[in-house]
Design a protein around this motif. Sequence first.
Motif, short mmCIF file in Angstrom:
data_model
loop_
_atom_site.label_atom_id
_atom_site.label_comp_id
_atom_site.label_asym_id
_atom_site.label_seq_id
_atom_site.Cartn_x
_atom_site.Cartn_y
_atom_site.Cartn_z
N ASP A 1 3.78 12.16 -7.25
CA ASP A 1 4.59 12.03 -8.46
C ASP A 1 4.03 10.94 -9.37
OD1 ASP A 1 6.25 13.97 -7.45
OD2 ASP A 1 7.89 12.62 -6.92
N ILE A 2 3.60 9.83 -8.79
CA ILE A 2 3.01 8.75 -9.59
C ILE A 2 1.70 9.22 -10.20
CG2 ILE A 2 2.07 6.42 -9.50
CD1 ILE A 2 5.10 6.51 -9.30
N ASP A 3 0.87 9.92 -9.41
CA ASP A 3 -0.40 10.43 -9.93
C ASP A 3 -0.16 11.34 -11.14
OD1 ASP A 3 -1.71 9.13 -7.88
OD2 ASP A 3 -2.02 10.92 -6.66
N ARG A 4 0.81 12.23 -11.01
CA ARG A 4 1.08 13.18 -12.09
C ARG A 4 1.64 12.47 -13.32
NH1 ARG A 4 4.58 15.86 -9.62
NH2 ARG A 4 3.09 16.93 -8.30
N PHE B 1 -5.17 15.38 -14.87
CA PHE B 1 -6.27 14.77 -14.12
C PHE B 1 -5.80 14.22 -12.76
CE2 PHE B 1 -8.49 14.62 -18.21
CZ PHE B 1 -9.78 14.99 -17.82
N ALA B 2 -4.53 14.36 -12.43
CA ALA B 2 -4.01 13.88 -11.14
C ALA B 2 -4.82 14.47 -10.00
CB ALA B 2 -2.54 14.25 -10.99
N GLY B 3 -5.22 13.62 -9.08
CA GLY B 3 -6.01 14.07 -7.94
C GLY B 3 -7.51 14.08 -8.18
N GLY C 1 -1.81 7.84 2.33
CA GLY C 1 -0.44 8.07 2.75
C GLY C 1 0.34 8.89 1.72
N ARG C 2 1.49 9.42 2.16
CA ARG C 2 2.29 10.30 1.30
C ARG C 2 3.01 9.53 0.19
NH1 ARG C 2 7.54 13.13 1.84
NH2 ARG C 2 7.31 15.22 0.96
N ASN C 3 3.41 8.31 0.48
CA ASN C 3 4.23 7.53 -0.46
C ASN C 3 3.42 6.46 -1.17
OD1 ASN C 3 6.34 9.02 0.50
ND2 ASN C 3 7.58 7.28 1.16
N ALA C 4 3.88 6.11 -2.35
CA ALA C 4 3.45 4.90 -3.06
C ALA C 4 4.58 3.89 -2.93
CB ALA C 4 3.19 5.20 -4.52
N ASN C 5 4.24 2.61 -2.83
CA ASN C 5 5.29 1.60 -2.83
C ASN C 5 4.83 0.38 -3.61
OD1 ASN C 5 4.69 -0.88 -0.92
ND2 ASN C 5 3.91 0.93 0.19
N ALA C 6 5.80 -0.36 -4.09
CA ALA C 6 5.52 -1.61 -4.82
C ALA C 6 6.73 -2.51 -4.70
CB ALA C 6 5.22 -1.33 -6.29
N ALA C 7 6.49 -3.80 -4.77
CA ALA C 7 7.60 -4.73 -4.91
C ALA C 7 8.14 -4.65 -6.32
CB ALA C 7 7.15 -6.15 -4.60
N LEU D 1 14.50 -1.24 -13.66
CA LEU D 1 14.27 0.16 -13.29
C LEU D 1 14.40 1.07 -14.50
CD1 LEU D 1 16.20 0.27 -9.90
CD2 LEU D 1 13.72 0.40 -10.20
N LEU D 2 15.40 0.83 -15.32
CA LEU D 2 15.58 1.66 -16.51
C LEU D 2 14.47 1.41 -17.53
CD1 LEU D 2 19.45 1.30 -16.90
CD2 LEU D 2 18.18 3.23 -15.95
N SER D 3 14.02 0.17 -17.63
CA SER D 3 12.93 -0.15 -18.53
C SER D 3 11.63 0.52 -18.07
CB SER D 3 12.73 -1.66 -18.62
OG SER D 3 11.55 -1.99 -19.33
N PHE D 4 11.36 0.48 -16.77
CA PHE D 4 10.12 1.03 -16.25
C PHE D 4 10.08 2.55 -16.38
CE2 PHE D 4 10.08 -2.82 -13.18
CZ PHE D 4 9.75 -3.65 -14.24
N GLU D 5 11.26 3.17 -16.42
CA GLU D 5 11.32 4.62 -16.63
C GLU D 5 10.70 4.99 -17.97
OE1 GLU D 5 12.19 8.64 -16.09
OE2 GLU D 5 12.40 7.02 -14.62
N ARG D 6 10.79 4.11 -18.94
CA ARG D 6 10.20 4.39 -20.25
C ARG D 6 8.68 4.33 -20.21
NH1 ARG D 6 14.94 1.44 -21.71
NH2 ARG D 6 13.84 -0.56 -21.81
N SER D 7 8.14 3.64 -19.23
CA SER D 7 6.68 3.55 -19.09
C SER D 7 6.13 4.63 -18.17
CB SER D 7 6.29 2.17 -18.54
OG SER D 7 6.69 1.14 -19.42
N ILE D 8 6.87 4.93 -17.09
CA ILE D 8 6.44 5.94 -16.12
C ILE D 8 7.61 6.90 -15.89
CG2 ILE D 8 5.63 6.39 -13.78
CD1 ILE D 8 4.40 3.64 -13.73
N ARG D 9 7.48 8.09 -16.39
CA ARG D 9 8.55 9.07 -16.23
C ARG D 9 8.78 9.36 -14.75
NH1 ARG D 9 8.85 15.03 -19.18
NH2 ARG D 9 10.98 15.55 -18.48
N GLY D 10 10.03 9.23 -14.32
CA GLY D 10 10.38 9.46 -12.93
C GLY D 10 10.43 8.20 -12.09
#
Length: 540
Positions: free
Chosen positions: A302-305, A311-313, A366-372, A460-469
């Motif tokens: 989802d992050i890649d897309r 160009f994801a992948g 791995g299947r997931n992405a994570n971040a603090a 979280l709401l602010s970051f949604e504007r930068s990365i959809r989803g």
Amino acid sequence: MTEEKAIGFLMSGIGLSPNADEREACAVAAERVKRAGMSPARLHFEVYKKSVDARRKDRIRLVYSVAVRRRDGMPLTAPKGLSGAVTPLLDRAVALPQGKEKSPFPPLVVGMGPAGLFCALLLAEQGYCPIIIDRGDGIAERCRKHERFRLFGELDPESNIQFGAGGAGTFSDGKLMTRINDPRISYVLKRFCEFGAPEEILTAAKPHIGTDLLTGIVEGILRRIEELGGKVLYRCRLDGIEEYADGTVVAQTTSGSISCSALVLAPGHSARDTYAMLMKQGYSVEAKPFSVGVRIEHLQEDIDRALYGDFAGHPRLGRAEYHLSDTTSGRGVYTFCMCPGGEVVAAASEEGGVVVNGMSRYARDGRNANAAVCVSVRPEDYGETPMRAIEFQRQIERAAYRAGGSDYAAPLQTVGDFLADREGTEPRRILPTYRDGRVRLTSMKHVLPEFVCRELKQGLLSFERSIRGFSCPDALLTGAETRTSAPVRILRTEAMTAVGHDRIYPCGEGAGYAGGITSAAVDGIRAAQQLMSRFAPQKR
């Protein structure tokens, strides 16, 4: 202490499609040089740095910097009229001073994180025969202890993700990106390559090694220190420091007394008992800002897309990563230590506390992405003293332990529940990676202070504007992330010695002067240079 000279020039900002071979960047540079009236045949072109420009998903670009040198090794300056961004290419060497002050005892380095390792390595290579100690275990035993904690919840407070050979960075993504501007950075990257890191870290704008490769690199550095006359001691915790009129320093440790000419203090950001000991002995320690929050998990695809679109992948782009921040409230919430294709790991170092961190292997498969996702904490939030800073962290960790069921399971909440002030939604599409899913559904309001939860929601709401989803309802929040940086700083002079203690050299992230693997390594090298400029090498 670095020595530098111009040996060529850099041509930056050469943007190409991900489908283009990187040799095309060199070809573009050669054509520009030719148009400026210089013959490319006598020159050597190579990729110096490359980064991803994903500001427009319909026009993803790899952006290259190309280094240009003369083939005969002579100095080269850029011709006038050369198009594009051009800067001098500097050859930077780490200065290796040698002082005259002699001591019957070698220097002692406390801590085997990046600062301690690079400090001890440089000292060993210059004949100082350092002793390096750590309260934790060597790599093999440390990995075994971590695995038992992951599987069975058996915590060893002396040897875990925070303590042991390699320090906290060993169980991480192995990120080497840093925002400091120091000529020693290239030296650090080259040394990592000498010990087994992939050479692509020399050109990547966001280099990483991965925890699976870091373990071998750390072992190699420690072996080299021993081969050069140094001494490596595990399960050896510093409990006190004595300083005598003749200049001798004696470290009181769990393995007995160790006499040394000088002591480099690189304890890591979680050595809370070391901070307490130093303050009890009269060292100048001040509270500083830090951050706390949670780990967020998404599907990596989802992050890649979201970032790379069609160009994801793409193999030349790798897994997508991000760094986001929002300061509209005046306080600040930001993402930190993003781990593509990684997992959320159990990072506690004290019984009765739950701490999370992120880790990726080199392949990031791995299947997931994570971040603090963390909120800035100011000294006035916790009482402005070092011990209150530590207690602020500790209270959150204990709250996370209770919220997780008091068995080192981690508290977890979906983003949808968190934003809607409810709890109980089971993860389905995105599954938690912490200890193979040993989590307990709860609300982060039971773990984090109210102001942290409030800022996290806004972020979280602010970051949604930068990365959809980014704030999708089924993304996961796992708590608590409390060890983003040291909560205190051990004050030191311009010579890098502790205030009032001219043979003690605090350095690295634990001393409050770095914020990651590379910056900590650089600070350790600086400490070694200061020590070498004063003391003579040991006679073997």
